[in-house]
Write an enzyme that holds these catalytic residues in place. Sequence first.
Site, PDB file in Angstrom:
ATOM      1  N   GLU A  31       7.795-115.031 -33.063  1.00  0.00           N
ATOM      2  CA  GLU A  31       6.159-114.695 -33.377  1.00  0.00           C
ATOM      3  C   GLU A  31       6.432-113.160 -34.771  1.00  0.00           C
ATOM      4  OE1 GLU A  31       4.324-117.292 -34.024  1.00  0.00           O
ATOM      5  OE2 GLU A  31       5.419-118.025 -32.713  1.00  0.00           O
TER       6      GLU A  31
ATOM      7  N   TRP B  74       7.099-114.452 -37.577  1.00  0.00           N
ATOM      8  CA  TRP B  74       6.731-114.481 -38.824  1.00  0.00           C
ATOM      9  C   TRP B  74       5.473-113.505 -39.154  1.00  0.00           C
ATOM     10  CZ3 TRP B  74       5.034-119.195 -41.070  1.00  0.00           C
ATOM     11  CH2 TRP B  74       6.288-120.260 -40.810  1.00  0.00           C
TER      12      TRP B  74
ATOM     13  N   TRP C 296     -11.394-126.988 -55.573  1.00  0.00           N
ATOM     14  CA  TRP C 296     -12.225-126.655 -54.805  1.00  0.00           C
ATOM     15  C   TRP C 296     -13.598-126.668 -54.787  1.00  0.00           C
ATOM     16  CZ3 TRP C 296      -8.548-125.649 -51.499  1.00  0.00           C
ATOM     17  CH2 TRP C 296      -7.136-124.753 -51.848  1.00  0.00           C
TER      18      TRP C 296
ATOM     19  N   ASN D  51      -4.381-118.008 -32.413  1.00  0.00           N
ATOM     20  CA  ASN D  51      -3.950-118.674 -33.321  1.00  0.00           C
ATOM     21  C   ASN D  51      -3.741-120.302 -33.091  1.00  0.00           C
ATOM     22  OD1 ASN D  51      -2.175-118.753 -35.413  1.00  0.00           O
ATOM     23  ND2 ASN D  51      -0.453-119.922 -34.083  1.00  0.00           N
TER      24      ASN D  51
ATOM     25  N   TRP E  73      -8.643-121.080 -50.435  1.00  0.00           N
ATOM     26  CA  TRP E  73      -8.647-120.191 -48.914  1.00  0.00           C
ATOM     27  C   TRP E  73      -9.517-118.722 -49.383  1.00  0.00           C
ATOM     28  CZ3 TRP E  73      -5.818-116.166 -50.334  1.00  0.00           C
ATOM     29  CH2 TRP E  73      -4.618-116.394 -51.295  1.00  0.00           C
TER      30      TRP E  73
ATOM     31  N   TRP F 249      -3.043-117.880 -44.160  1.00  0.00           N
ATOM     32  CA  TRP F 249      -4.314-118.998 -44.950  1.00  0.00           C
ATOM     33  C   TRP F 249      -3.121-119.297 -46.386  1.00  0.00           C
ATOM     34  CZ3 TRP F 249      -9.318-120.937 -44.020  1.00  0.00           C
ATOM     35  CH2 TRP F 249     -10.102-119.875 -43.179  1.00  0.00           C
TER      36      TRP F 249
END
Length: 468
Positions: free
Chosen positions: A273, A276, A304, A339, A357, A380
């Site tokens: 993690e 990430w 969108w 998360n 987003w 995102w």
Amino acid sequence: MPCAIAWFRRDLRLADNPALATALASGQPVLPVYVLDDETEGVRPAGAASRWWLHHSLEALDADLRRFGSRLILRRGPAEETILALAAACNAASVDWNRAYDEGSRNRDAGLKRTLAERGIAARSHNGSLLFEPWEVATKAGQPFKVFTAFWRACRALDAPSRPLPRPDRVAGPGVWPDSDRLDEWMLLPRKPDWAGGLRADWTPGEAAALARLGDFVDDDLRHYPAARDRPALDGTSRLSPHLAFGELSPRQAWHAVTTRSGSAAAEKFLAELGWREFSYNLMFHFGPLDRRNFRPEFDDFPWQATDEAIEAWRRGRTGYPIVDAGMRQLWTTGWMHNRVRMIVASFLTKDLLADWRIGERWFWDTLVDADPANNAASWQWVAGSGADAQPYYRIFNPVLQGERFDPDGDYVRRWLPELAHLPAKTIHQPWTADSPPDPGLYPSRLVDHAAARGRALQAFKELKRAA
Ligand code: FAD
């Protein structure tokens, strides 16, 4: 006597702080400084929840420095000009800082470095925020990685990050201190209304609290982390994210605490993690600006189409999907969201509502206490499908199934949506199927039908793919 400026930024700690350590090693009196820079173009001002955190973190850092007879000098303004003026006024021989990796800060810092050098002042930047800097990890062809698993494998093949630097045992200051702003005058805390009650209840900013949280996590929670980390009703994750985002804790400290005290599969999962986080920084550095630009340019033409009303319902936690609404209310109340639920609400906004987003990214930037320029934007884009190594477009989270799988007893929903507390686990994630569904005045009916919304999104993504 000349002094050494230690410029604090997203590294609000004394231990394992290479910039501070280098300034101290110069043997000159050290001037610790923080600049509130809301003016430099391209450098994103902190959001409201982050400002709350920043206030308390600066307060804690100043208190820590005062134990050494030192203090934190506060200045507000464009950072380049502000540091140059302070360096001139205090006869600084050097300025040290830990690096930032977003484009705006890098441009600003490069300009400052040049001017300081022209004026004969040593300017030194350091790695205080990452395990591996973006230029240290590359493919065999020397290119930046775009896929997490390959990136992390390459990181793990490198030498382990060096051991954290110790906390200094003294911080000698100048005989005469320059003026400092008063923290209260910066108005970082909300006043009318004071919406920070939930933040105060949940969080203690500052280095001491960060180290205590790390210790508790390693001692008590790490072994359960792989099983518990996906269950939002449990305290199954470290909750270190705001401490890492503000640099009250370095990832190196987290790395070594976890590896030296555990060395297990749980430790590997936790390190991944942190991986990430490294990957997000790698993407931001090589392919930014990630918060504004689609990593995949074909998304520039994506149709969108969410309405303002739908977006507002999402922000307020009134979509009619309990796991989504619970997450949005946890965020609003505490400045943090689990998360798993972040992924669900982001998928709902971008896929079920077809909202850009960037709308969600900006909302998170304003409301998260852990708002992080790399993690937020990269995550995102990952969920929306526009990012590197993104979720495939056809993976659209079903908010009912996700709720049933990761909050099987409904406890998370009950905590954040008391109006649904009476519903049994069987229907709590789809209250419209309950024997006595909640009154729409109390809890809204569904904003969209997920199956229909999914079909609409798949169609739009397919067309985008075809056009690309
Ligand atoms: P743990 O599971 O204990 O993880 C430890 C640390 O690893 C975290 O503190 C964090 O620094 C890092 N980390 C964990 N997961 C991720 C991830 N997926 N991506 C990058 N780093 C990770 N994280 C932020 O720190 N700031 C953000 O602004 C942010 N925005 C997000 C937006 C979306 C839409 C999504 C899906 C995720 C976002 N994340 C963000 C990543 C992740 O949700 C949080 O880091 C995590 O929930 C923080 O809780 P924790 O510290 O208990 O995590």
